[in-house]
Design a protein around this motif. Structure first.
Motif, mmCIF file in Angstrom:
data_model
loop_
_atom_site.group_PDB
_atom_site.id
_atom_site.type_symbol
_atom_site.label_atom_id
_atom_site.label_comp_id
_atom_site.label_asym_id
_atom_site.label_seq_id
_atom_site.Cartn_x
_atom_site.Cartn_y
_atom_site.Cartn_z
ATOM 1 N N ALA B 3 -38.893 9.944 -21.846
ATOM 2 C CA ALA B 3 -37.998 9.620 -22.952
ATOM 3 C C ALA B 3 -38.277 8.205 -23.442
ATOM 4 O O ALA B 3 -38.556 7.315 -22.639
ATOM 5 N N PRO B 4 -38.248 7.987 -24.752
ATOM 6 C CA PRO B 4 -38.480 6.635 -25.265
ATOM 7 C C PRO B 4 -37.345 5.693 -24.858
ATOM 8 O O PRO B 4 -36.233 6.138 -24.592
ATOM 9 N N ILE B 5 -37.671 4.412 -24.773
ATOM 10 C CA ILE B 5 -36.649 3.412 -24.445
ATOM 11 C C ILE B 5 -35.648 3.346 -25.593
ATOM 12 O O ILE B 5 -36.058 3.211 -26.755
ATOM 13 N N PRO B 6 -34.351 3.468 -25.292
ATOM 14 C CA PRO B 6 -33.364 3.518 -26.392
ATOM 15 C C PRO B 6 -33.434 2.292 -27.299
ATOM 16 O O PRO B 6 -33.477 2.423 -28.515
ATOM 17 N N VAL B 7 -33.428 1.094 -26.692
ATOM 18 C CA VAL B 7 -33.518 -0.129 -27.497
ATOM 19 C C VAL B 7 -34.408 -1.124 -26.773
ATOM 20 O O VAL B 7 -34.229 -1.360 -25.575
ATOM 21 N N GLU B 8 -35.371 -1.671 -27.487
ATOM 22 C CA GLU B 8 -36.235 -2.668 -26.864
ATOM 23 C C GLU B 8 -36.493 -3.834 -27.811
ATOM 24 O O GLU B 8 -36.837 -3.645 -28.983
ATOM 25 N N PHE B 9 -36.308 -5.058 -27.268
ATOM 26 C CA PHE B 9 -36.674 -6.285 -27.987
ATOM 27 C C PHE B 9 -37.962 -6.807 -27.376
ATOM 28 O O PHE B 9 -38.045 -6.979 -26.160
ATOM 29 N N ARG B 10 -38.950 -7.085 -28.215
ATOM 30 C CA ARG B 10 -40.174 -7.689 -27.698
ATOM 31 C C ARG B 10 -40.455 -8.995 -28.434
ATOM 32 O O ARG B 10 -40.734 -8.996 -29.631
ATOM 33 N N ASP B 11 -40.316 -10.114 -27.707
ATOM 34 C CA ASP B 11 -40.591 -11.461 -28.264
ATOM 35 C C ASP B 11 -39.933 -11.664 -29.627
ATOM 36 O O ASP B 11 -40.562 -12.145 -30.566
ATOM 37 N N VAL B 12 -38.680 -11.287 -29.708
ATOM 38 C CA VAL B 12 -38.028 -11.318 -31.010
ATOM 39 C C VAL B 12 -37.524 -12.723 -31.345
ATOM 40 O O VAL B 12 -36.956 -13.422 -30.499
ATOM 41 N N ALA B 13 -37.787 -13.147 -32.565
ATOM 42 C CA ALA B 13 -37.193 -14.366 -33.106
ATOM 43 C C ALA B 13 -36.554 -14.021 -34.441
ATOM 44 O O ALA B 13 -36.995 -13.094 -35.125
ATOM 45 N N LYS B 14 -35.494 -14.739 -34.772
ATOM 46 C CA LYS B 14 -34.799 -14.485 -36.033
ATOM 47 C C LYS B 14 -34.399 -15.803 -36.673
ATOM 48 O O LYS B 14 -33.871 -16.703 -36.030
ATOM 49 N N ARG B 15 -34.718 -15.937 -37.931
ATOM 50 C CA ARG B 15 -34.280 -17.063 -38.761
ATOM 51 C C ARG B 15 -33.675 -16.499 -40.021
ATOM 52 O O ARG B 15 -34.098 -15.449 -40.483
ATOM 53 N N PHE B 16 -32.727 -17.237 -40.588
ATOM 54 C CA PHE B 16 -32.230 -16.871 -41.918
ATOM 55 C C PHE B 16 -32.867 -17.812 -42.921
ATOM 56 O O PHE B 16 -32.670 -19.027 -42.831
ATOM 57 N N GLY B 17 -33.663 -17.288 -43.830
ATOM 58 C CA GLY B 17 -34.362 -18.120 -44.790
ATOM 59 C C GLY B 17 -35.276 -19.090 -44.052
ATOM 60 O O GLY B 17 -35.969 -18.707 -43.125
ATOM 61 N N ASP B 18 -35.274 -20.368 -44.463
ATOM 62 C CA ASP B 18 -36.090 -21.341 -43.721
ATOM 63 C C ASP B 18 -35.215 -22.174 -42.802
ATOM 64 O O ASP B 18 -35.540 -23.313 -42.485
ATOM 65 N N GLY B 19 -34.074 -21.612 -42.380
ATOM 66 C CA GLY B 19 -33.207 -22.310 -41.441
ATOM 67 C C GLY B 19 -33.813 -22.341 -40.044
ATOM 68 O O GLY B 19 -34.910 -21.827 -39.814
#
Ligand SMILES: Nc1ncnc2c1ncn2[C@@H]1O[C@H](COP(=O)(O)OP(=O)(O)O)[C@@H](O)[C@H]1O
Ligand SMILES: [Mg+2]
Lengths: 263, 260
Positions: B3-19
């Motif tokens: 079964a596939p992994i339900p939720v996976e984050f891999r090296d995730v980064a998040k910015r809003f705009g250029d903040g």
């Protein structure tokens, strides 16, 4: 049952007090100046004397007011949906919407007469112009003020734009729409009367209350003039009552502006 | 095929705009049936993390997958519960619960059946015709939960759903939520400010740190399910609450300082 009774008695008492004051003022003016403020009884008598004329004029004005008002509702909803699409559309179009609103009726009236001729069509068109602005401003504000989380919920559920409009933005905008509608319902009859004064015609018994007011004034029939004023008030109240009823029917079971009956 | 992994984050980064980065270096995989509590100082990006899973906001770097697919493609498997009940005030309880099905074009008879099923689950079967303003805060939240469950989601995202409720109501709802989980079975992320709630509900507690938002520690909660009010009195539970509180306090003490 005390409250409903009180809410009937209070305005009735205020009305009687008002009539008494009016009568007193009429007497106090003295013989020479009494013509400035006809007595309530004289106005009532004038209304009876001219009832056929006033009724026909009121119906003509009502027809123009309702046509313009109805047209304003339809067009304003369509334009509001357009304006709600993006802030850019709003920025581009708002100045022109305001320009229409800021041109005084007596200036627009002759233009209307050139376009569609004097009479009902002109009155309806001018009433439309007057009623349109509060409707479009309020409805647009309502359409863009939807709770952000609700919009996201709809997006998560894969809602299409028309579903968002019909099931979310539209109902959420209803209280705003009715605010605009109440303003429009108040000014539409006034607009129709002013329009009638400036772009009306008595041809084929087509004159409205505005036209009739001009005639009574020129004949120095002051009591009849007051009766005409009262007739315009009745018209405004009637339209407002209908709008209030429709608003109540649409909102009372869910909107906070209406008292809960199930406390 | 596994079964596939339900939720996976891999090296995730998040910015809003250029903040500045709001989330950085997020690596996390939910196993099927996990109930992961996210806890951390306010502004550390917990809500943002959920919104990435829901596809309400795109990742800046790295990858989030839901059932091996992009969040957008997997939207049908997901349901979101917000902090406020966010009900449509002009619809009855029944109408509100059916909204997600209506938007997906489910026929009325099927909608009504699904709605009755979930309203029973949240013990509101008798309030189907009430309007939201006739309900208490706890009842509204139950409707919101029912609305999420009505699509039989495989993944449930809850963003401080009981944060605005009083302690008693919250504890009741916690117990009910676990009961519903027994009956329906989903993988969930649960954001909370309450250590007690996190430990009571979750099998994994993820403690986050702020500026930039990142995962500071993960604490396993090996308390057996079903958990009951008695669980709250057990020594293991109390020790775990103390442990998570200590970790959380150490994060909050360093809040605002830049990480090495
Ligand atoms: N749409 C957005 N645009 C810009 N900044 C945002 C936006 N949403 C959240 N942020 C910022 O991201 C950070 C994390 O927010 P959030 O995920 O809501 O934190 P939490 O839920 O942990 O309190 C905050 O500093 C917030 O100001
Ligand atoms: Mg948050």
């Amino acid at each position: 049952m005390r409250k409903p009774l009180l809410s009937l008695l209070l305005p009735a008492a205020a009305g009687i007090a008002f009539l008494a004051l009016w009568q007193a003022a009429h007497v106090a003016l003295g013989e020479d100046l009494r013509f400035l403020l006809p007595a309530p009884g004289a106005v009532w008598q004038a209304a009876l004397d001219h009832r056929a004329t006033l009724l026909r004029a009121a119906l003509n004005t009502a027809e123009g007011a309702l046509l313009g008002f109805g047209l304003a509702v339809l067009v304003s909803v369509a334009v509001s949906v357009l304006l709600s699409l993006s802030p850019w559309v709003r920025r581009a179009l708002y100045p022109y919407l305001m320009a229409v609103q800021m041109t005084p009726l007596p200036v627009l009236a002759p233009i209307c007469v050139i376009w569609v001729g004097a009479g009902l069509k002109s009155v309806a068109l001018l009433t439309f112009v007057i009623a349109f602005f509060p409707l479009v401003v309020n409805t647009t504000q309502g359409l863009i003020s939807t709770d952000r989380h609700l919009v996201e919920l709809f997006e998560l559920c894969g809602a299409r734009p028309w579903q968002k409009l019909l099931l979310l933005r539209g109902p959420a905008a209803l209280p705003y729409f009715f605010t605009g509608l109440r303003i429009a319902a108040t000014i539409a009859p006034i607009g129709a009367v002013v329009a009638d004064m400036n772009a009306g015609t008595s041809a084929g018994d087509g004159g409205g209350l505005g036209f009739q007011a001009v005639i009574f004034a020129s004949q120095a029939k002051y009591a009849a003039l007051f009766a005409t004023a009262a007739a315009t008030c009745v018209l405004g109240f009637a339209l407002n009552a209908v709008v209030l009823l429709v608003a109540w029917l649409s909102l009372h079971h869910w909107h906070d502006s209406y008292e809960r009956t199930d406390r | 095929m596994s079964a596939p992994i339900p939720v996976e984050f891999r090296d995730v980064a998040k910015r809003f705009g250029d903040g500045p980065p709001v989330l950085q270096g997020i690596n996390l995989a939910a196993r099927a049936g996990d109930l992961i509590a996210l806890i951390g100082p306010s502004g550390c990006g917990k809500s943002t993390l959920l919104r990435l899973v829901a596809g309400l906001s795109p990742v800046t770097e790295g990858q989030v997958t839901v059932d091996g697919r992009s969040p957008g493609e997997a939207a049908g498997e997901l349901a979101f519960v917000f902090q406020e009940a966010t009900l449509l005030p002009w619809l009855t309880v029944a109408g509100n619960v059916e909204v997600p099905l209506r938007l997906r074009g489910v026929p009325a008879a099927q909608r009504a059946e699904a709605r009755r099923r979930v309203l029973e689950l949240v013990r509101l079967g008798d309030r189907a015709d009430a309007y939201p303003r006739q309900l208490s805060g706890g009842q509204k939240m139950r409707v919101s939960l029912a609305r999420a469950l009505v699509v039989s989601p495989r993944i449930l995202l809850l963003d401080e759903p009981f944060g605005a409720l009083d302690e008693m109501t919250r504890e009741h709802l916690n117990e009910e939520l676990l009961g519903i989980r027994e009956a329906t079975g989903w993988t969930a992320f649960f954001v909370t400010h309450s250590v007690a709630e996190a430990v009571f509900l979750a099998n994994r507690v993820v403690v986050m740190a702020a500026t930039p938002g990142r995962i500071h520690a993960e604490i396993a909660i090996p308390l057996p399910y079903p958990r009951t009010p008695d669980t709250r009195l057990s020594r293991e539970y109390l020790e775990l609450v103390a442990q998570v509180s200590r970790v959380l306090r150490s994060v909050e003490a360093t809040a605002g300082t830049t990480p090495p």
